[in-house]
Design a protein around this motif. Sequence first.
Motif, short mmCIF file in Angstrom:
data_model
loop_
_atom_site.label_atom_id
_atom_site.label_comp_id
_atom_site.label_asym_id
_atom_site.label_seq_id
_atom_site.Cartn_x
_atom_site.Cartn_y
_atom_site.Cartn_z
N PRO A 76 144.21 10.29 -18.28
CA PRO A 76 143.33 9.30 -17.64
C PRO A 76 143.94 7.90 -17.58
CG PRO A 76 142.05 10.67 -19.12
CD PRO A 76 143.50 10.99 -19.37
N GLU A 78 147.00 7.32 -16.83
CA GLU A 78 147.80 7.33 -15.59
C GLU A 78 146.92 7.09 -14.37
OE1 GLU A 78 150.76 10.33 -14.89
OE2 GLU A 78 150.87 10.76 -17.05
N VAL A 79 145.68 7.60 -14.43
CA VAL A 79 144.74 7.44 -13.31
C VAL A 79 144.36 5.97 -13.15
CG1 VAL A 79 142.40 8.00 -12.51
CG2 VAL A 79 143.84 9.78 -13.50
N GLU A 80 144.13 5.27 -14.26
CA GLU A 80 143.70 3.88 -14.17
C GLU A 80 144.86 2.90 -13.98
OE1 GLU A 80 141.67 2.34 -17.62
OE2 GLU A 80 143.49 2.32 -18.81
N ASN A 159 137.87 1.90 -12.96
CA ASN A 159 137.86 2.29 -11.55
C ASN A 159 137.38 1.12 -10.71
OD1 ASN A 159 134.97 2.34 -11.54
ND2 ASN A 159 135.04 4.37 -12.45
#
Length: 164
Positions: A76, A78-80, A159
């Motif tokens: 997660p 890496e996602v943010e 996000n």
Amino acid sequence: MWTSWKFWAVWVLVLGLIILLAFGFTTDPKKVPSPLMGRPAPDFKVDELNGEQKFSLSEFKGIPIVLNFWASWCLPCEVEHPILMGLSKKSDFIIIGVNYKDTEEGSAEFLNEKGNPYDLVVIDDEGMMGIEMGLTGVPETFVVNEEGKIIYRIVGPINNENKF
């Protein structure tokens, strides 16, 4: 049959489960209460990633801070990361990355490969800073105002819905 205590016990359990689920669906799992909200952020003495000096949160009094706990092994995170890269272009606050229970090699490789959105990166290899902040996992982000008080907490990846 209708007077059997087993029959009524089952109905009470089913009704209790329905009420519990109804309550659970009305709460936001990202809003985890924190006893630190509105209070001064704990002051830490931890090493910077490059090992040059000790870091203390109190050094930044008078400046708003985004304190982001992350790790190179955290998917997660890496996602943010692209959102943090965008936030780093704003100049009205400092972004401090707290590398949580990670290796220096892994974190340096992560930042070299994906870019470094942080103004400062510190190491929390034993997780003590995370414990003092009430961390539930990574990624997790805290916003600290100019007075050094925690005013906002994001559990999970940042996000575009989060407001800074």
